[in-house]
Design an enzyme around this catalytic site. Structure first.
Site, PDB file in Angstrom:
ATOM      1  N   GLN A  49      48.660  27.601  30.363  1.00  0.00           N
ATOM      2  CA  GLN A  49      49.551  27.060  31.401  1.00  0.00           C
ATOM      3  C   GLN A  49      50.112  25.691  31.030  1.00  0.00           C
ATOM      4  OE1 GLN A  49      50.779  28.573  33.925  1.00  0.00           O
ATOM      5  NE2 GLN A  49      49.457  30.358  34.142  1.00  0.00           N
ATOM      6  N   HIS A  58      55.035  34.153  27.092  1.00  0.00           N
ATOM      7  CA  HIS A  58      55.798  34.384  28.332  1.00  0.00           C
ATOM      8  C   HIS A  58      55.540  33.314  29.383  1.00  0.00           C
ATOM      9  CE1 HIS A  58      52.820  36.204  31.266  1.00  0.00           C
ATOM     10  NE2 HIS A  58      52.111  36.332  30.154  1.00  0.00           N
ATOM     11  N   SER A  66      50.338  31.374  25.230  1.00  0.00           N
ATOM     12  CA  SER A  66      51.001  32.648  25.510  1.00  0.00           C
ATOM     13  C   SER A  66      52.505  32.426  25.627  1.00  0.00           C
ATOM     14  CB  SER A  66      50.440  33.206  26.825  1.00  0.00           C
ATOM     15  OG  SER A  66      51.146  34.348  27.210  1.00  0.00           O
ATOM     16  N   CYS A  95      47.523  39.196  39.847  1.00  0.00           N
ATOM     17  CA  CYS A  95      46.481  40.150  39.500  1.00  0.00           C
ATOM     18  C   CYS A  95      47.098  41.527  39.345  1.00  0.00           C
ATOM     19  CB  CYS A  95      45.442  40.132  40.611  1.00  0.00           C
ATOM     20  SG  CYS A  95      44.112  41.235  40.293  1.00  0.00           S
ATOM     21  N   GLY A 124      47.982  35.603  25.898  1.00  0.00           N
ATOM     22  CA  GLY A 124      46.908  34.668  26.222  1.00  0.00           C
ATOM     23  C   GLY A 124      45.555  35.349  26.370  1.00  0.00           C
TER      24      GLY A 124
HETATM   25  N1  PLP Z   1      44.920  31.938  30.757  1.00  0.00           N
HETATM   26  C1  PLP Z   1      45.523  31.421  31.826  1.00  0.00           C
HETATM   27  C2  PLP Z   1      45.143  30.061  32.303  1.00  0.00           C
HETATM   28  C3  PLP Z   1      46.502  32.156  32.500  1.00  0.00           C
HETATM   29  O1  PLP Z   1      47.095  31.635  33.575  1.00  0.00           O
HETATM   30  C4  PLP Z   1      46.836  33.450  32.023  1.00  0.00           C
HETATM   31  C5  PLP Z   1      47.814  34.274  32.731  1.00  0.00           C
HETATM   32  O2  PLP Z   1      48.033  34.116  33.925  1.00  0.00           O
HETATM   33  C6  PLP Z   1      46.176  33.925  30.882  1.00  0.00           C
HETATM   34  C7  PLP Z   1      45.235  33.148  30.281  1.00  0.00           C
HETATM   35  C8  PLP Z   1      46.505  35.279  30.316  1.00  0.00           C
HETATM   36  O3  PLP Z   1      47.711  35.220  29.581  1.00  0.00           O
HETATM   37  P1  PLP Z   1      48.546  36.535  29.247  1.00  0.00           P
HETATM   38  O4  PLP Z   1      49.226  36.954  30.509  1.00  0.00           O
HETATM   39  O5  PLP Z   1      49.530  36.114  28.198  1.00  0.00           O
HETATM   40  O6  PLP Z   1      47.593  37.541  28.737  1.00  0.00           O
END
Ligand code: PLP
Length: 371
Positions: free
Chosen positions: A176, A198, A196, A312, A79
């Site tokens: 999400q 996962h 994303s 985080c 993501g």
């Molecule tokens: N965007 C949102 C809303 C997210 O919650 C997250 C991860 O928590 C990401 C982007 C980043 O995704 P990734 O962990 O696959 O890099």
């Protein structure tokens, strides 16, 4: 071998799906099958063609689930990269406007962006967005579909209509939302949409950026011209195959267990942050006066895994910028995110409630004494 037991006790109930969903068995099987493919999808020999076929099957499966054309999908590492790729390309020659509750993946990819406020319910303030679009040169607007901390859903179709009216581009972070609600990408009306693997029960390491039909996107990482020149680098085929299997089997969950858990926590004094239209698996529970970190640690000791706002990498817990933007400054340091995974069972509700009450009994007397 690492396991949760490495850390002293086994995690009994995992309620941190928005950080990462448990791997679905279909995804595990697809990963294992893809690991057996030796070839590089770019190679023209038999082994390469087999890998290429697996890659294109995965692309078609994900595209079908999203209502998109396979050729409009660009695979990447996750993501964060999908967001960065979209923003780097679409921001060229435009000013960037981002919602105040965007994920750090978007905030970090758009330095110098103008922040658009949200309403107290957590949704983007459309009047403020209209004003910002009126004044100034063409813009790129970035707005997430579902917020990672509260689950609040933004009115993307209305946002897309405003963007069209003002000649603005729209990038949507749907990381999400995918797998947790019906997602028909063309209906969003966005130029680009990030997902994303996962976050919906696939393995870590694969993401996708979905482009509006006909949109050309310059590469952020050029490399060997893979993904039609839009993202260089050998694609992570096992992760992509797992992503495809996961999204194929994902079904939007019922909100019933989340609601039961939330009501019990409210009866114990919790305040729910963001109660409007939202993801069915997410609740953001604030306990005035009890630090989020204290709550997370106490619940973890009782065998319940939740998180304090956004997960985080540095492990630091700071006041949530999401709750602050919603005007909940007094709650921004004392809210936890409970996000139910796809394989949650009804047993999670009483287990969470017992742990929550134990945590309250420990935390509140001390808080009362300190005030
Ligand atoms: N965007 C949102 C809303 C997210 O919650 C997250 C991860 O928590 C990401 C982007 C980043 O995704 P990734 O962990 O696959 O890099």
């Amino acid at each position: 071998m690492f396991s949760e037991k490495t850390y002293g006790h086994s995690i009994v109930i995992y309620l941190d799906a928005n950080a990462s969903e448990p791997l679905r068995s279909e995804a595990r099987d697809a990963v294992v099958a893809a690991l057996a493919l030796t070839g590089n999808p770019a190679s023209i020999h038999t082994h390469g063609r087999a890998a290429r076929a697996a890659l294109e099957n995965a692309r078609s499966a994900i595209a079908a689930k999203l209502g998109a054309a396979p050729a409009d999908l660009v695979f990447c590492s996750g993501g964060t990269e999908a967001n960065a790729m979209a923003i780097a390309a679409l921001a060229q020659g435009r000013r960037v406007l981002i919602g105040a509750t965007e994920h750090d993946a978007v905030r970090a990819a758009s330095p110098g962006a103008t922040t658009l406020p949200v309403l107290p319910d957590g949704t983007l303030n459309l009047d403020a967005m209209r004003d910002a679009l009126h004044s100034g040169p063409p813009a790129l607007v970035c707005c997430m579909l579902a917020n990672n901390e509260t689950g609040v859903l933004h009115p993307i179709e209305a946002i897309a209509a405003l963007c069209r009216e003002h000649g603005a581009r729209l990038h949507v972070d749907a990381v999400q939302a995918a797998g947790r609600m019906t997602l028909h990408v063309p209906s969003l009306g966005a130029d680009t949409v990030a997902l994303s693997g996962h976050k919906l029960g696939g393995p870590k390491g694969a993401g996708v950026l979905v482009l509006a039909p006909g949109l050309h996107l310059p590469a952020l990482i050029a490399g060997g011209g893979q993904e039609r020149g839009r993202r260089g680098g050998t694609p992570p085929l096992p992760a992509i195959a797992g992503f495809a299997a996961a999204i194929t089997s994902a079904m939007p969950p019922s909100p019933a267990l989340r609601d039961a858990l939330e009501q019990a926590a409210q009866a114990d004094g919790a305040i729910v942050c963001g109660t409007g239209s939202r993801l069915p698996n997410t609740t953001c529970l604030a306990l005035p006066g009890v630090k989020a970190e204290t709550q997370v640690i106490s619940l973890d000791l009782a065998g319940i895994a939740v998180s304090a706002g956004a997960a985080c990498s540095s492990g630091k817990v700071t006041a949530s910028h999401v709750l602050t933007a919603m005007g909940l400054t007094n709650l921004a340091g004392c809210a936890i995110r409970v996000s139910l995974p796809w394989n949650v069972t009804a047993a999670a509700v009483p287990a969470f409630c017992a742990a929550y009450e134990k945590m309250l009994a420990r935390a509140l007397p001390r808080t009362a004494a300190a005030t």
